[in-house]
Design an enzyme around this catalytic site. Structure first.
Site, short mmCIF file in Angstrom:
data_model
loop_
_atom_site.label_atom_id
_atom_site.label_comp_id
_atom_site.label_asym_id
_atom_site.label_seq_id
_atom_site.Cartn_x
_atom_site.Cartn_y
_atom_site.Cartn_z
N GLY A 31 7.47 -7.64 0.00
CA GLY A 31 6.21 -8.35 0.00
C GLY A 31 5.16 -7.34 -0.39
O GLY A 31 5.48 -6.24 -0.86
N GLY A 41 3.50 -4.45 0.07
CA GLY A 41 3.70 -3.32 0.97
C GLY A 41 2.65 -2.24 0.85
O GLY A 41 2.52 -1.41 1.75
N ARG A 42 1.88 -2.24 -0.22
CA ARG A 42 0.79 -1.26 -0.35
C ARG A 42 -0.40 -1.87 -1.08
O ARG A 42 -1.15 -1.18 -1.75
CB ARG A 42 1.27 0.01 -1.06
CG ARG A 42 1.85 -0.20 -2.44
CD ARG A 42 2.09 1.14 -3.09
NE ARG A 42 2.76 1.01 -4.38
CZ ARG A 42 2.87 2.00 -5.26
NH1 ARG A 42 2.34 3.19 -4.99
NH2 ARG A 42 3.50 1.82 -6.40
N LYS A 89 -3.87 -1.95 -4.99
CA LYS A 89 -2.65 -1.15 -4.98
C LYS A 89 -2.99 0.20 -4.36
O LYS A 89 -3.91 0.88 -4.84
CB LYS A 89 -2.12 -0.98 -6.41
CG LYS A 89 -0.73 -0.38 -6.53
CD LYS A 89 -0.28 -0.42 -7.99
CE LYS A 89 1.15 0.06 -8.15
NZ LYS A 89 1.58 -0.03 -9.57
N ASP A 122 4.14 4.65 3.00
CA ASP A 122 2.81 5.04 3.45
C ASP A 122 1.72 4.11 2.93
O ASP A 122 0.55 4.27 3.29
CB ASP A 122 2.51 6.48 3.08
CG ASP A 122 2.50 6.75 1.56
OD1 ASP A 122 2.50 5.77 0.78
OD2 ASP A 122 2.49 7.93 1.17
N GLY A 123 2.07 3.14 2.09
CA GLY A 123 1.08 2.19 1.61
C GLY A 123 0.06 2.77 0.65
O GLY A 123 -0.97 2.15 0.36
N ARG A 127 -7.10 -4.39 -9.38
CA ARG A 127 -6.86 -5.03 -10.67
C ARG A 127 -7.43 -6.44 -10.65
O ARG A 127 -7.47 -7.10 -9.60
CB ARG A 127 -5.38 -5.05 -11.03
CG ARG A 127 -4.52 -5.89 -10.13
CD ARG A 127 -3.13 -6.12 -10.73
NE ARG A 127 -2.33 -4.91 -10.79
CZ ARG A 127 -1.44 -4.58 -9.85
NH1 ARG A 127 -1.26 -5.35 -8.80
NH2 ARG A 127 -0.74 -3.48 -9.98
N ASP A 169 9.79 -10.06 -8.69
CA ASP A 169 8.51 -9.91 -8.00
C ASP A 169 7.45 -9.26 -8.88
O ASP A 169 6.30 -9.11 -8.46
CB ASP A 169 8.67 -9.12 -6.70
CG ASP A 169 9.29 -7.75 -6.91
OD1 ASP A 169 10.42 -7.70 -7.44
OD2 ASP A 169 8.67 -6.74 -6.55
N ASN A 170 7.82 -8.92 -10.12
CA ASN A 170 6.86 -8.32 -11.05
C ASN A 170 6.53 -9.23 -12.22
O ASN A 170 5.95 -8.79 -13.22
CB ASN A 170 7.41 -6.98 -11.59
CG ASN A 170 7.44 -5.90 -10.53
OD1 ASN A 170 6.68 -5.96 -9.57
ND2 ASN A 170 8.31 -4.94 -10.69
#
Length: 487
Positions: A89, A91-92, A127, A139-140, A193, A267-268
């Site tokens: 999901g 994550g960062r 991001k 670490d995100g 973005r 997922d991209n």
């Protein structure tokens, strides 16, 4: 902040409810140094009037923009190199805001995008903004080099007419990050973005994995109404046809641009057919079908020439999700439209890159084939981007090309076949060739050695001049080519 009349918040993703996202907070960074702000993109959503201090407050410390409910980490699954992962999901990153583009931006877009009197719904997504429930021990964070690379890639993709998200903001955040695949410690950043949508194929996959037909129905209506309003309510196969068409166009534009995404996981890829979330991207130095961008793509699954195949495979996974709410037959029919649509879009993309008008399907296909044949024969000596630059405009550029630095490569039977096919097409908007960009011997490219040199200047002596110079050059090329705005 002083709100511009053009700023129109419209947060719609929260309407889906708690099954699709989690409220999160941004990390608190030790510093926030503005490195890049995209004022042209900001003007499209009424945010160009922000001072630098206000910009940093909203896109470095993530103080809420007016009318926005707060950051949401989106939930999704995905096939990663065709292995299903139910433990991913945002994550960062997170969805920071949703807003409508201003009327002037809407009218400036290509008529082929269809009418939208309200302006498109656009996302501001992050991001490197910190950990979320989906960080999986990470670490995100985002490296400054990774953020810089995305700014460069998105800018060149837009310049070359490829549908893409756009880098909106890059702020250095003052942390020393440890990474296993690059020299560490390395500098950190947070990227924002601007994209038409962050709803991924993997968003549907998670709902299907849960066996939740109700979630699929909710997603279909959400995506249909906001991004593909030409599709009738409840028409899941119609929605798939629209996503197939957008994905075929995207795949064709990547090929024409010589772009390699690198990580074409489900997922991209998103429902609006835009480039986003690319990682170890590359642009082709020369014709090489097996060229890969990711060092870990050991079997070439996402190699340059296999990208359409990868996109189609991902579309079949999306279709599988929609089987929870639609019959297989119409979904299969929608999928079968990808191949013909891709070939049509590839012809269009090559005509666009060469700056010529259609001369009919047969002649356009002959030009596509002849261009690829010339690139293939040219090998390493004939770089991808310079061919399109030299011959942009067709016959009108023959003297320029044949007196330029690659004149010696333009000879022989394969070249003569290319020239004959090109000269059968009229120049599209010949006034573009008057731009000073076409008086130069070389085009704007983005090969890996240049990217590394730009980063080296930043990393060693904090010199951002090569970065800003490159962006200025790309802006000149964007204006010279004059490709329709698609992002």
């Amino acid at each position: 902040m002083p709100v511009s009349p053009a700023y129109r918040p419209d947060p719609r993703f929260p309407d889906l409810g708690g099954d699709f996202s989690d409220p999160v907070d941004s990390a608190v960074f030790p510093q926030t140094t503005l490195r890049f702000r995209n004022d042209r993109a900001a003007a499209e959503v009424g945010l160009e009037g922000l001072t630098d201090a206000e910009w940093v407050a909203h896109f470095g410390r993530f103080e809420l923009l007016p009318g926005q409910p707060g950051p949401l980490a989106m939930r999704y699954h995905g096939h990663q190199f065709r292995s299903y992962n139910a433990d991913i999901g945002d994550g960062r990153g997170f969805l920071a805001a949703q807003l409508r583009e201003c009327p002037q931006a809407a009218s400036a877009r290509s008529a082929s995008d269809g009418p939208n009197n309200d302006g498109r719904l656009l996302d501001l997504g992050t991001k490197g903004s910190g950990t979320t429930p989906w960080s999986r021990g990470g670490d995100g964070r985002l490296t400054l080099k990774g953020g810089m690379r995305e700014v460069l890639a998105a800018t060149l993709l837009e310049t070359l007419g490829v549908p893409t998200s756009r880098a909106f903001s890059l702020i250095e955040t003052g942390e020393a990050l440890q990474r296993g695949d690059e020299p560490s410690p390395t500098r950190s950043a947070v990227l924002v973005r601007l994209s038409h949508s962050h709803v991924r194929f993997g968003t549907f996959q998670r709902a299907a994995w849960l066996g939740r037909a109700d979630m699929i129905e909710t997603l279909v209506e959400h995506v249909r109404s906001l991004y593909h309003p030409e599709v009738a309510a409840g028409d899941a196969p119609g929605l798939l046809r629209a996503v197939v068409a957008a994905s075929a166009r995207l795949s064709a534009r990547w090929i024409a641009a010589g772009f390699v995404h690198g990580v074409l996981n489900t997922d991209n890829l998103n429902v609006t057919g835009e480039s986003f979330d690319y990682g170890p991207w590359r642009f082709l130095p020369h014709y090489e079908p097996g060229f890969t961008a990711a060092y870990f793509d050991q079997f070439g699954l996402y190699a340059f020439a296999r990208q359409p195949e990868a996109v189609f495979w991902n579309l079949t996974q999306l279709a599988g999700c929609l089987k929870l709410v639609a019959d297989a037959g119409p979904l299969t029919e929608a999928l079968n439209g990808f191949g013909p649509a891709y070939i049509r879009e590839l012809r269009v993309a090559f005509l666009m890159r060469l700056g010529v008008l259609s001369a009919g399907e047969a002649a356009d296909q002959q030009l596509l084939d002849a261009t690829l044949a010339l690139l293939r024969e040219g090998g390493e000596a004939l770089r991808w981007e310079p061919l399109f630059f030299d011959w942009f405009g067709g016959f009108a550029s023959s003297a320029r090309a044949l007196q330029g630095p690659r004149a010696g490569l333009y000879q022989g039977a394969t070249f003569e076949a290319f020239r004959a096919a090109l000269f059968a097409h009229e120049t599209d908007r010949p006034e573009r060739l008057e731009h000073p960009v076409f008086a130069r011997p070389e085009p704007e490219e983005m090969l890996i050695d240049e990217v590394e040199a730009i980063w080296q200047a930043i990393d060693t002596v904090d010199d951002w001049t090569p970065f800003t110079t490159k962006l200025a050059g790309l802006e000149g090329a964007r204006l010279a080519y004059g490709f329709a705005h698609q992002a």
